[in-house]
Enzyme design. Structure first.
Site, PDB file in Angstrom:
ATOM      1  N   HIS A 120       2.484  -3.578   6.709  1.00  0.00           N
ATOM      2  CA  HIS A 120       1.779  -2.383   6.309  1.00  0.00           C
ATOM      3  C   HIS A 120       1.767  -1.260   7.579  1.00  0.00           C
ATOM      4  O   HIS A 120       2.429  -1.603   8.686  1.00  0.00           O
ATOM      5  CB  HIS A 120       0.169  -2.903   6.389  1.00  0.00           C
ATOM      6  CG  HIS A 120      -0.037  -3.631   5.138  1.00  0.00           C
ATOM      7  ND1 HIS A 120      -0.831  -3.229   4.184  1.00  0.00           N
ATOM      8  CD2 HIS A 120       0.552  -4.808   4.971  1.00  0.00           C
ATOM      9  CE1 HIS A 120      -0.879  -4.318   3.542  1.00  0.00           C
ATOM     10  NE2 HIS A 120      -0.180  -5.367   3.866  1.00  0.00           N
TER      11      HIS A 120
ATOM     12  N   ARG B 299      -3.393   4.751  -2.267  1.00  0.00           N
ATOM     13  CA  ARG B 299      -2.825   3.449  -1.646  1.00  0.00           C
ATOM     14  C   ARG B 299      -2.790   2.311  -2.880  1.00  0.00           C
ATOM     15  O   ARG B 299      -1.849   1.458  -2.348  1.00  0.00           O
ATOM     16  CB  ARG B 299      -4.321   3.136  -0.670  1.00  0.00           C
ATOM     17  CG  ARG B 299      -4.606   1.862  -0.528  1.00  0.00           C
ATOM     18  CD  ARG B 299      -5.977   1.747   0.106  1.00  0.00           C
ATOM     19  NE  ARG B 299      -6.658   0.164   0.046  1.00  0.00           N
ATOM     20  CZ  ARG B 299      -6.289  -0.497   1.375  1.00  0.00           C
ATOM     21  NH1 ARG B 299      -5.646  -0.178   2.187  1.00  0.00           N
ATOM     22  NH2 ARG B 299      -6.505  -1.628   1.581  1.00  0.00           N
TER      23      ARG B 299
ATOM     24  N   GLU C  26       1.730   3.743   3.156  1.00  0.00           N
ATOM     25  CA  GLU C  26       2.312   3.243   4.603  1.00  0.00           C
ATOM     26  C   GLU C  26       3.821   3.441   4.229  1.00  0.00           C
ATOM     27  O   GLU C  26       4.535   2.318   4.401  1.00  0.00           O
ATOM     28  CB  GLU C  26       1.584   1.830   4.512  1.00  0.00           C
ATOM     29  CG  GLU C  26       0.102   1.982   4.443  1.00  0.00           C
ATOM     30  CD  GLU C  26      -0.816   0.679   4.214  1.00  0.00           C
ATOM     31  OE1 GLU C  26       0.193  -0.414   4.367  1.00  0.00           O
ATOM     32  OE2 GLU C  26      -1.815   0.486   4.104  1.00  0.00           O
TER      33      GLU C  26
ATOM     34  N   HIS D 245       0.731  -1.388   0.043  1.00  0.00           N
ATOM     35  CA  HIS D 245      -0.135  -0.041  -0.011  1.00  0.00           C
ATOM     36  C   HIS D 245       0.931   1.119  -0.068  1.00  0.00           C
ATOM     37  O   HIS D 245       1.827   1.322   0.893  1.00  0.00           O
ATOM     38  CB  HIS D 245      -0.991   0.024   1.098  1.00  0.00           C
ATOM     39  CG  HIS D 245      -1.839  -0.902   1.038  1.00  0.00           C
ATOM     40  ND1 HIS D 245      -2.439  -1.587   2.200  1.00  0.00           N
ATOM     41  CD2 HIS D 245      -2.622  -1.624  -0.018  1.00  0.00           C
ATOM     42  CE1 HIS D 245      -3.480  -2.635   1.889  1.00  0.00           C
ATOM     43  NE2 HIS D 245      -3.699  -2.401   0.258  1.00  0.00           N
TER      44      HIS D 245
ATOM     45  N   GLU E 111       0.487  -4.439  11.216  1.00  0.00           N
ATOM     46  CA  GLU E 111       0.175  -2.991  11.010  1.00  0.00           C
ATOM     47  C   GLU E 111       0.932  -2.114  11.962  1.00  0.00           C
ATOM     48  O   GLU E 111       0.791  -2.345  13.231  1.00  0.00           O
ATOM     49  CB  GLU E 111      -1.319  -3.012  11.398  1.00  0.00           C
ATOM     50  CG  GLU E 111      -2.303  -3.613  10.391  1.00  0.00           C
ATOM     51  CD  GLU E 111      -2.298  -3.117   9.212  1.00  0.00           C
ATOM     52  OE1 GLU E 111      -1.930  -1.872   8.820  1.00  0.00           O
ATOM     53  OE2 GLU E 111      -3.156  -3.555   8.206  1.00  0.00           O
TER      54      GLU E 111
HETATM   55 ZN   LIG Z   1      -1.796  -1.405   4.048  1.00  0.00          ZN
END
Ligand SMILES: [Zn+2]
Ligand SMILES: *[C@@H]1O[C@H](CO)[C@@H](O)[C@H](O)[C@H]1NC(C)=O
Ligand SMILES: *[C@@H]1O[C@H](CO)[C@@H](O)[C@H](O)[C@H]1NC(C)=O
Ligand SMILES: *[C@@H]1O[C@H](CO)[C@@H](O)[C@H](O)[C@H]1NC(C)=O
Ligand SMILES: *[C@@H]1O[C@H](CO)[C@@H](O)[C@H](O)[C@H]1NC(C)=O
Ligand SMILES: *[C@@H]1O[C@H](CO)[C@@H](O)[C@H](O)[C@H]1NC(C)=O
Length: 375
Positions: free
Chosen positions: A237, A167, A112, A109, A311
């Protein structure tokens, strides 16, 4: 051994023709050494505490593989939609041992940014420590690391030039009326069944079919070709401070769910021990949201036993725009979590090397106990 070889090698340089080296071979070796030295020197000013443009990351990849030619090699993985080359770094110590693989990708993404920063940090840490740190050299005896620092290169560049919060990838749809697929909805696992959109305007556009995007295709084909040897698939991410296990496409649990949760929880504890940052651990469907077509679920379902999405920081204060001052602490704590996962994976498949560790701990304890009893 090493310094002996180095000495012999130097004699080979000093005495042309001696020890089987002729002049051109010696010159060639010297050029490699010069390149290594100058690459290491130019990397000294590369900051791992900031975000880098794609141009800088390309430069870094080539420098790092020149600086550590004995352990790092750069390999072509495929082309992006906008025809840029995707490379992964392979960190591998030469050996006759059959080895297994750890996969790590960052930046699927585009916005990020902390994720590509972590991939670079991870590579740097391994290379700076593999000789002296027994934990890392232990991993490298049995494991190769394959690191893809930026998966979605077109999107990443777009976040630097045009739209910081982009994104998706940059593929063109509907006659150039909308752009980008969510590459993490485009893998061939329960494709576009839930938590994804068929509308190309949407942030979670799943593409025109499973693996319709060249970036997804490049990763899928490569990982598929190595899947029997890949023990662990890590995809980085931000944000939310989560360690996610399969699945996102169903509430059902993978066959080793309990083990994944245990390994993930231990990693979260190791992370927290560094700076106190709290992470939650669970399946994507349970603790985040439902998603289909994610690389994590796909990797698990083609048989890779350990598969996690990280994340990274933060928990919403700055979100995707994580300040550069947090790059270093975020990378440091994340490194602790990843090392913890590697400990568990390594100990599971090479129990003898971890037995040695346990027995040395036992030895230290047995030495300490008589003293602690006296206090
Ligand atoms: Zn992501
Ligand atoms: C020098 O070594 C290289 C590589 O082994 C070989 O190809 C070349 O023929 C050699 N040249 C001479 C002059 O011996
Ligand atoms: C796309 O453009 C072509 C020619 O420019 C046209 O024939 C076609 O109908 C368009 N398709 C859509 C979905 O708008
Ligand atoms: C997706 O996976 C299914 C099996 O689950 C397979 O039949 C199909 O060919 C795959 N599609 C692509 C595009 O790889
Ligand atoms: C979840 O598990 C149930 C029961 O085993 C099964 O019938 C169902 O197909 C599974 N769902 C998915 C999405 O895999
Ligand atoms: C992150 O913030 C949310 C919302 O404030 C909170 O529910 C959650 O517990 C926080 N997570 C962590 C790990 O601190």
């Amino acid at each position: 051994m090493k310094s002996l070889l180095g000495t012999l090698y130097l004699w080979g340089l000093l005495i042309p023709g001696g020890l089987g080296y002729n002049r051109s071979l010696a010159q060639h070796r010297q050029e490699v050494v010069d390149k290594t030295v100058s690459a290491r020197r130019s990397l000294e000013t590369y900051s791992y505490n900031k975000y880098h443009t794609m141009e800088e990351i390309y430069w870094w990849m080539s420098q790092i593989s020149e600086a550590y030619p004995e352990v790092v090699t750069q390999h072509f993985l495929g082309m992006t939609y906008e025809a840029r080359s995707m490379y992964y770094l392979k960190i591998s110590q030469p050996s006759n041992n059959p080895k297994k693989i750890i996969w790590m990708d960052c930046g699927i993404h585009a916005r990020e940014w902390i994720a590509p920063a972590f991939c670079q940090w991870f590579v740097k840490e391994i290379l700076q420590n593999y000789k002296d740190n027994s934990r890392i050299s232990g991993f490298l005896r049995n494991l190769d690391f394959y690191v893809l620092p930026v998966l979605n290169i077109d999107g990443y560049i777009y976040t630097w030039t045009t739209d910081r919060l982009w994104r998706k990838s940059r593929s063109s749809h509907n006659n150039g009326t909308c752009f980008g697929s969510d590459l993490n909805r485009n893998f061939n696992v329960s494709w576009c069944s839930i938590g994804a959109s068929r509308n190309c305007q949407d942030l979670t556009f799943c593409g025109t079919g499973p693996v319709s995007e060249p970036e997804t295709k490049a990763v899928s084909s490569f990982v598929e070709s190595k899947k029997d040897n890949i023990l662990c698939f890590l995809t980085m991410h931000s944000y939310g401070q989560l360690i996610l296990t399969p699945y996102g496409y169903t509430q059902n649990k993978s066959s080793n769910h309990e083990e994944l949760i245990q390994v993930g929880q231990k990693a979260a504890n190791a992370l927290k021990a560094k700076y106190g940052t709290n992470y939650r651990v669970g399946s994507s469907a349970d603790i985040l949201y439902s998603t289909s077509g994610s690389s994590r679920d796909w990797a698990r379902d083609i048989g890779i036993p350990f598969s996690f999405t990280f994340e990274l920081r933060d928990n919403g204060t700055f979100g995707f725009i994580l300040p550069e001052t947090q790059v270093q602490p975020t990378c440091e704590e994340t490194m602790e979590a990843v090392l913890s996962i590697l400990d568990d994976v390594h100990a599971k498949y090479w129990p003898s090397s971890s037995t040695r560790k346990v027995s040395s701990v036992a030895l230290v304890l047995s030495l300490l106990l008589p003293f602690t009893c006296l206090l």
